[in-house]
Design a protein around this motif. Structure first.
Motif, short mmCIF file in Angstrom:
data_model
loop_
_atom_site.label_atom_id
_atom_site.label_comp_id
_atom_site.label_asym_id
_atom_site.label_seq_id
_atom_site.Cartn_x
_atom_site.Cartn_y
_atom_site.Cartn_z
N GLN A 79 33.03 45.74 49.32
CA GLN A 79 32.84 44.82 49.60
C GLN A 79 31.95 43.88 49.11
O GLN A 79 32.35 42.82 48.48
CB GLN A 79 32.70 44.14 51.52
CG GLN A 79 32.78 42.94 51.96
CD GLN A 79 34.17 42.49 52.08
OE1 GLN A 79 34.96 43.69 52.23
NE2 GLN A 79 34.62 41.02 51.42
N ASP A 83 33.11 40.37 46.21
CA ASP A 83 32.46 39.48 46.98
C ASP A 83 31.50 38.87 45.95
O ASP A 83 31.89 37.48 45.42
CB ASP A 83 31.42 39.51 48.28
CG ASP A 83 31.99 39.92 49.12
OD1 ASP A 83 33.49 39.44 49.12
OD2 ASP A 83 30.91 40.19 50.05
N CYS A 109 39.86 44.97 50.31
CA CYS A 109 39.61 43.45 49.70
C CYS A 109 40.50 42.84 48.69
O CYS A 109 39.65 42.46 48.23
CB CYS A 109 38.53 44.04 48.85
SG CYS A 109 36.89 45.05 49.89
#
Ligand code: DX5
Ligand code: ZN
Length: 224
Positions: A79, A83, A109
């Motif tokens: 993650q 991000d 994701c």
């Protein structure tokens, strides 16, 4: 669908004191991917860089961020890398105990999922996950450092994987990483690769000139 062979310059060999300039030089010259090597000092001996660096260069370019995680238990950071701007995340089969679950987590994701194999790892490690990956990264050196020599036995491995993908009817991306230069690039393209990482052969002397030379060779080969 018609597709091109792709060059993925590895910023591991860039000059970190002028990283933005180096990235602009290779993307302006036509490189579609940036290969981003994250090393944890455990899975491989060396340590490179992580999320803050990736987040920072993400502001400068829209090219594809191809993040190669050379780390133990990469599932801890999927993650976080998504991000900070990864478009594709590749984990090592040797480093993730629950590989299938990790690949699902990458797709959850919204990024492309890749699996990397060290030179000594057989293709059979992929038997039950090949339908769940967008890309396989065949390491053509032992991971950990730029500037090493291509391992010739990997040519047969690339060839075998391409024929497995064709038998299964999969439009698989096969990426090669390590020791790719003006001569080995022909070998790997012919064998079945369609994405070529190059570090030291791109980030030395004239970066734009190096990229153009690679792209000219890559255009001679129809993409798999
Ligand atoms: C090695 C890294 C490579 C490295 C390749 O462990 O995964 O991406 O930067 O460097 P060259 O092209 O110099 O072999
Ligand atoms: Zn790499």
């Amino acid at each position: 669908m018609e597709r091109n062979n792709i060059l993925a310059p590895s910023i591991l060999s860039a000059d970190f004191n002028r990283l933005g300039d180096d990235i602009r030089a290779v993307t302006d010259a036509g490189a579609e991917y940036l290969h981003i090597d994250v090393m944890d000092g455990m899975f491989v001996p060396s340590v490179s860089f992580g999320m803050p660096v990736i987040a920072s260069i993400r502001k400068e370019t829209s090219c594809f961020f191809d993040v190669h995680l050379m780390m133990e238990q990469p599932e801890r950071y999927i993650q976080a890398f998504a991000d900070c701007g990864a478009d594709g995340i590749t984990v090592h089969a040797e480093a993730s105990t629950h590989l299938h679950r990790t690949l699902q987590a990458i797709h959850a994701c919204g990024v492309r999922a890749g699996v990397a194999l060290n030179p000594a790892t057989p293709l059979s490690a992929l038997d039950y996950v090949l339908d769940d990956v967008d890309m396989v990264l065949i390491m053509t050196v032992n991971p950990g450092f730029g500037g090493q020599k291509y391992i010739p036995q990997m040519t047969e491995k690339i060839r075998s994987l391409r024929s497995i993908a064709q038998e299964r009817g999969l439009p698989l991306d096969i990426e090669v990483d390590g020791g790719i230069n003006a001569s080995t690039i022909r070998t790997v393209l012919e064998a079945g690769a369609n994405i070529c990482v190059a570090g030291s052969a791109v980030f030395s002397n004239d970066r734009a000139e190096n990229v153009k030379r690679f792209l000219d060779v890559m255009k001679e080969y129809t993409a798999w």
